[in-house]
Write a protein that holds these residues in place. Structure first.
Motif, PDB file in Angstrom:
ATOM      1  N   LEU A 158       0.825  -1.210   0.000  1.00  0.00           N
ATOM      2  CA  LEU A 158       0.000   0.000   0.000  1.00  0.00           C
ATOM      3  C   LEU A 158       0.854   1.253   0.000  1.00  0.00           C
ATOM      4  O   LEU A 158       0.482   2.276  -0.572  1.00  0.00           O
ATOM      5  CB  LEU A 158      -0.935  -0.009   1.209  1.00  0.00           C
ATOM      6  CG  LEU A 158      -1.994  -1.119   1.236  1.00  0.00           C
ATOM      7  CD1 LEU A 158      -2.876  -0.981   2.467  1.00  0.00           C
ATOM      8  CD2 LEU A 158      -2.864  -1.091  -0.033  1.00  0.00           C
ATOM      9  N   GLU A 159       2.026   1.176   0.635  1.00  0.00           N
ATOM     10  CA  GLU A 159       2.930   2.339   0.680  1.00  0.00           C
ATOM     11  C   GLU A 159       3.390   2.733  -0.722  1.00  0.00           C
ATOM     12  O   GLU A 159       3.672   3.906  -0.989  1.00  0.00           O
ATOM     13  CB  GLU A 159       4.147   2.032   1.555  1.00  0.00           C
ATOM     14  CG  GLU A 159       3.866   1.953   3.047  1.00  0.00           C
ATOM     15  CD  GLU A 159       3.111   0.682   3.443  1.00  0.00           C
ATOM     16  OE1 GLU A 159       3.197  -0.330   2.696  1.00  0.00           O
ATOM     17  OE2 GLU A 159       2.429   0.706   4.485  1.00  0.00           O
ATOM     18  N   SER A 174     -11.498   8.052  -3.725  1.00  0.00           N
ATOM     19  CA  SER A 174     -11.339   8.346  -2.297  1.00  0.00           C
ATOM     20  C   SER A 174     -10.552   7.251  -1.594  1.00  0.00           C
ATOM     21  O   SER A 174      -9.709   7.523  -0.729  1.00  0.00           O
ATOM     22  CB  SER A 174     -12.716   8.495  -1.638  1.00  0.00           C
ATOM     23  OG  SER A 174     -13.437   9.567  -2.212  1.00  0.00           O
ATOM     24  N   ALA A 175     -10.815   5.995  -1.962  1.00  0.00           N
ATOM     25  CA  ALA A 175     -10.102   4.871  -1.357  1.00  0.00           C
ATOM     26  C   ALA A 175      -8.620   4.937  -1.667  1.00  0.00           C
ATOM     27  O   ALA A 175      -7.762   4.767  -0.782  1.00  0.00           O
ATOM     28  CB  ALA A 175     -10.693   3.557  -1.845  1.00  0.00           C
ATOM     29  N   LEU A 176      -8.287   5.190  -2.909  1.00  0.00           N
ATOM     30  CA  LEU A 176      -6.882   5.248  -3.309  1.00  0.00           C
ATOM     31  C   LEU A 176      -6.178   6.461  -2.710  1.00  0.00           C
ATOM     32  O   LEU A 176      -4.990   6.413  -2.382  1.00  0.00           O
ATOM     33  CB  LEU A 176      -6.772   5.262  -4.832  1.00  0.00           C
ATOM     34  CG  LEU A 176      -7.200   3.952  -5.515  1.00  0.00           C
ATOM     35  CD1 LEU A 176      -7.254   4.122  -7.025  1.00  0.00           C
ATOM     36  CD2 LEU A 176      -6.241   2.823  -5.146  1.00  0.00           C
ATOM     37  N   GLU A 177      -6.924   7.535  -2.527  1.00  0.00           N
ATOM     38  CA  GLU A 177      -6.350   8.721  -1.893  1.00  0.00           C
ATOM     39  C   GLU A 177      -5.958   8.422  -0.450  1.00  0.00           C
ATOM     40  O   GLU A 177      -4.967   8.974   0.063  1.00  0.00           O
ATOM     41  CB  GLU A 177      -7.351   9.868  -1.954  1.00  0.00           C
ATOM     42  CG  GLU A 177      -6.802  11.217  -1.516  1.00  0.00           C
ATOM     43  CD  GLU A 177      -7.792  12.335  -1.749  1.00  0.00           C
ATOM     44  OE1 GLU A 177      -7.338  13.490  -1.892  1.00  0.00           O
ATOM     45  OE2 GLU A 177      -9.004  12.077  -1.809  1.00  0.00           O
ATOM     46  N   THR A 178      -6.702   7.548   0.215  1.00  0.00           N
ATOM     47  CA  THR A 178      -6.412   7.186   1.598  1.00  0.00           C
ATOM     48  C   THR A 178      -5.034   6.571   1.749  1.00  0.00           C
ATOM     49  O   THR A 178      -4.370   6.734   2.780  1.00  0.00           O
ATOM     50  CB  THR A 178      -7.481   6.196   2.119  1.00  0.00           C
ATOM     51  OG1 THR A 178      -8.757   6.817   2.034  1.00  0.00           O
ATOM     52  CG2 THR A 178      -7.220   5.808   3.561  1.00  0.00           C
ATOM     53  N   VAL A 179      -4.582   5.852   0.712  1.00  0.00           N
ATOM     54  CA  VAL A 179      -3.256   5.227   0.789  1.00  0.00           C
ATOM     55  C   VAL A 179      -2.195   6.055   0.072  1.00  0.00           C
ATOM     56  O   VAL A 179      -1.111   5.557  -0.245  1.00  0.00           O
ATOM     57  CB  VAL A 179      -3.289   3.791   0.240  1.00  0.00           C
ATOM     58  CG1 VAL A 179      -4.116   2.908   1.142  1.00  0.00           C
ATOM     59  CG2 VAL A 179      -3.805   3.739  -1.194  1.00  0.00           C
ATOM     60  N   ALA A 296      -7.015  -6.447   4.151  1.00  0.00           N
ATOM     61  CA  ALA A 296      -7.799  -6.181   5.355  1.00  0.00           C
ATOM     62  C   ALA A 296      -7.462  -4.809   5.926  1.00  0.00           C
ATOM     63  O   ALA A 296      -8.344  -4.068   6.367  1.00  0.00           O
ATOM     64  CB  ALA A 296      -7.548  -7.267   6.398  1.00  0.00           C
ATOM     65  N   ALA A 297      -6.177  -4.471   5.916  1.00  0.00           N
ATOM     66  CA  ALA A 297      -5.744  -3.157   6.409  1.00  0.00           C
ATOM     67  C   ALA A 297      -6.316  -2.047   5.530  1.00  0.00           C
ATOM     68  O   ALA A 297      -6.726  -0.987   6.027  1.00  0.00           O
ATOM     69  CB  ALA A 297      -4.229  -3.088   6.438  1.00  0.00           C
TER      70      ALA A 297
END
Length: 334
Positions: A158-159, A174-179, A296-297
């Motif tokens: 994810l990093e 939005s999900a991809l922005e979170t990571v 899961a994370a």
């Protein structure tokens, strides 16, 4: 005698013209080109014509009537009678159905996507919401979970998404922005050029769109199981035009929706997806598969906060947000 023939001929012509006038033609605004994503509309047009003996036809246009982001506006003013659009193109215009674009809802089949979409489409708040545009929701264009295709170094954690410029709309963005990714929204037809020129490094699509819009051509990697969600792309009709149909025409249209969707699902699963893996192999594209702990994370970091934020925002707009979200969850649990 000659006068009698003339009168008879005029009367015959009048009947012929009257017969022609009875035929109903609707214009349908799509975009891009014919592909898996549009097979529900193509099949619907075929069925409607068959059931009415050609007296009710849907004239499908790919980009000739409107830009994809303006299809809902065209429906409102009656520029055409039917159109397809995606909720994420203009969430402020159709906030009720953006619940279907929340990340990690748990939709794992096209059949479930259809069920949950139709449940939300028929909710009174959704009907009222789209009614502002003189639009009646007819059916979804169900899509599998999106994944990301890109150029350059593949992300293996994810990093690795930090700083990645990616075309992604709605909840997926939005999900991809979170990571740490940098999502941008653009028309699907603009994505290939943006990737080739380096404006973006990746794009989130369903497989059919990666093939249709060429992002697969120069890609070097593909995420097989990130599955952050999907966009919701309904087919809508102009409400006045729908109400103006005869009972037989309306039955031909509405009564063909289930069959058109069944055809779509079969086509997507057994035609489009059958080509996808062989194409990745042929082009030497690396398949990136994340382990369950990583996924899961990702879900934990994204799903709950996104849903909470959506409910708060929609409540401010006067929508029964929690009710819509609960409807999605209960429908998926059936």
């Amino acid at each position: 005698m000659q006068q009698t023939i003339k009168v008879g001929l005029i009367a015959a012509l009048g009947i012929a013209f009257a017969g022609e006038a009875l035929a109903t033609e609707w214009n349908v605004s799509l975009w891009g080109k014919r592909r898996a994503f549009t097979e529900n509309v193509e099949k619907l047009a075929e069925l409607v014509s068959e059931k009415t003996g050609g007296e009710f036809t849907l004239n499908i246009s790919y980009g000739g009537l409107s830009k994809n982001r303006e299809n809902l506006d065209g429906i409102e003013i009656g520029a055409f009678e039917m159109a397809q659009f995606c909720a994420g193109y203009h969430p402020d215009k159709n906030p009720s159905i953006t619940v279907l674009e929340l990340p990690f809802l748990g939709v794992d089949s096209l059949e479930k996507e259809i069920a949950v979409s139709m449940a939300v489409y028929q909710h009174p708040a959704t009907v009222k919401d789209l009614g502002r545009w003189n639009a009646t929701l007819l059916m979804p264009s169900p899509l599998p979970q999106y994944n990301v295709i890109g150029v350059g170094d593949a992300p293996h954690s994810l990093e690795d998404f930090k700083g990645l410029s990616v075309r992604a709309t709605g909840g997926i963005g939005s999900a991809l922005e979170t990571v740490g990714a940098v999502p941008t929204s653009m028309s699907a037809s603009e994505v290939r050029q943006a990737m080739d020129s380096g404006v973006i490094k990746a794009a989130a699509f369903a497989p059919h769109a990666h093939m249709s819009f060429g992002t697969v051509e120069n890609a070097t990697w593909w995420t097989t199981n990130l599955n952050p969600g999907a966009v919701n792309c309904p087919v809508v009709v102009n409400t006045d035009a729908l109400n103006a149909l005869s009972d037989a025409e309306r039955e031909a249209l509405l009564g063909s929706v289930d069959e058109a969707l069944a055809y779509y699902v079969d086509f997507y699963n057994n035609n489009t997806m059958a080509k996808w893996d062989p194409m990745l192999e042929e082009k030497g594209i690396e398949k990136v598969t994340f382990d369950e702990d990583t996924l899961a994370a990702f879900r934990e970091a994204v799903a709950g906060p996104a849903a909470t934020a959506w409910v708060e925002d929609m409540n401010k707009r006067g929508l029964p947000a929690q009710e819509l979200l609960d409807l999605v969850k209960s429908t998926l649990a059936e």
